[in-house]
Design an enzyme around this catalytic site. Structure first.
Site, PDB file in Angstrom:
ATOM      1  N   SER A 142     -48.347 -18.980 -32.529  1.00  0.00           N
ATOM      2  CA  SER A 142     -49.758 -19.184 -32.875  1.00  0.00           C
ATOM      3  C   SER A 142     -49.999 -20.586 -33.417  1.00  0.00           C
ATOM      4  CB  SER A 142     -50.206 -18.141 -33.892  1.00  0.00           C
ATOM      5  OG  SER A 142     -49.362 -18.144 -35.036  1.00  0.00           O
ATOM      6  N   TYR A 143     -49.026 -21.147 -34.109  1.00  0.00           N
ATOM      7  CA  TYR A 143     -49.155 -22.518 -34.617  1.00  0.00           C
ATOM      8  C   TYR A 143     -49.235 -23.503 -33.457  1.00  0.00           C
ATOM      9  CZ  TYR A 143     -47.620 -26.980 -36.586  1.00  0.00           C
ATOM     10  OH  TYR A 143     -47.517 -28.306 -36.927  1.00  0.00           O
ATOM     11  N   GLY A 144     -48.325 -23.387 -32.495  1.00  0.00           N
ATOM     12  CA  GLY A 144     -48.335 -24.271 -31.336  1.00  0.00           C
ATOM     13  C   GLY A 144     -49.591 -24.095 -30.500  1.00  0.00           C
ATOM     14  N   ALA A 146     -52.550 -23.216 -31.590  1.00  0.00           N
ATOM     15  CA  ALA A 146     -53.660 -23.857 -32.307  1.00  0.00           C
ATOM     16  C   ALA A 146     -53.632 -25.363 -32.089  1.00  0.00           C
ATOM     17  CB  ALA A 146     -53.575 -23.532 -33.794  1.00  0.00           C
ATOM     18  N   LYS A 147     -52.455 -25.950 -32.135  1.00  0.00           N
ATOM     19  CA  LYS A 147     -52.336 -27.398 -31.928  1.00  0.00           C
ATOM     20  C   LYS A 147     -52.608 -27.777 -30.471  1.00  0.00           C
ATOM     21  CE  LYS A 147     -50.924 -28.839 -36.072  1.00  0.00           C
ATOM     22  NZ  LYS A 147     -51.717 -29.778 -36.916  1.00  0.00           N
TER      23      LYS A 147
END
Length: 239
Positions: A142-144, A146-147
């Site tokens: 989810s972090y990747g 979002a980026k």
């Protein structure tokens, strides 16, 4: 006249290094963070102005933007792994949703809100920059994701701001040592594996990213816009 610079998430890690690089050049730098004591102490150390601001809070961002009549450099460095804490009774899907919302708020929407609020005062010859991640290309969760969405949005932003003489780019670091990103979960084995993936056989540093930010905000980078610049020692290669 000294340039005006805003660095969100400027109290630690990459954001702090970026703020330090611009203050060393004589710019008037404003840093933001969510913890008042830390914002005040770091701002004093750097010779910057500190503003407490949660970049995912529209009202806080509006108040931040109201401080500027003009802005030369905007650096969205706020973000990191989401800190969602669903309750012990949360269902699986509720926990997944909380985790994704935390990463989207902290890494995508925070930059979208801040940049949207500051767009009207970005000066000709200025630049808007955001910190992305190598995780957008692989194993980023989810972090990747979002980026990755941030990079897509910045490509649109570049087309919007270009006619005004303002550039917009994303810098995607690989593994950067000396930050709190991994929240104490980094092991020696994991670190050595990440370093082994690079061509330079070393970890990146916050200063590596700060120098790239400084270049992209310089006169020598006025025709570089709409790009994701990978700064990872060759861990992820493009063609």
């Amino acid at each position: 006249m000294p340039r005006s610079v805003l660095v969100t998430g400027g109290t630690s890690g990459i954001g702090r290094a970026v703020a330090e690089r611009f203050t060393a050049d004589g710019a008037g730098v404003v840093i933001t963070g969510r913890r008042e004591h830390l914002v005040e102490s770091v701002a004093k150390e750097l010779g910057a102005v500190g503003v407490v601001c949660d970049a995912a809070d529209p009202r806080a961002v509006e108040a931040l933007a109201a401080r500027f009549d003009t802005l030369d450099v905007l650096v969205n460095a706020a973000g990191g792994l989401g800190a969602a804490q669903p309750g012990p009774e949360a269902a699986e899907l509720e926990a997944v949703l909380a985790h994704w919302r935390a990463d989207l708020d902290g890494n995508l929407l925070s930059a979208v809100l801040t940049t949207t609020a500051l767009k009207p005062v970005l000066a000709p010859g200025g630049t808007a920059l955001a910190v992305g991640t190598i995780g957008s290309e692989r194993r980023g969760g989810s972090y990747g994701a979002a980026k990755a969405a941030l990079a897509a949005w910045y490509a649109m932003l570049s087309a919007e701001l270009g006619p005004r003489g303002v550039t917009a780019n994303v810098i995607a670091p690989g593994y950067i040592a000396g930050t709190g990103f991994f929240q104490g979960a980094m092991t020696d084995v994991r670190e050595q594996a990440l370093i082994a993936e690079t061509h330079t056989k070393r970890a990146g540093t916050p200063r590596d990213i700060a120098e790239t930010v400084f270049f992209l905000a310089s006169a020598g980078a006025r025709h570089i816009t709409g790009q994701t610049i990978h700064v990872d020692g060759g861990a992820f290669t493009t063609r």
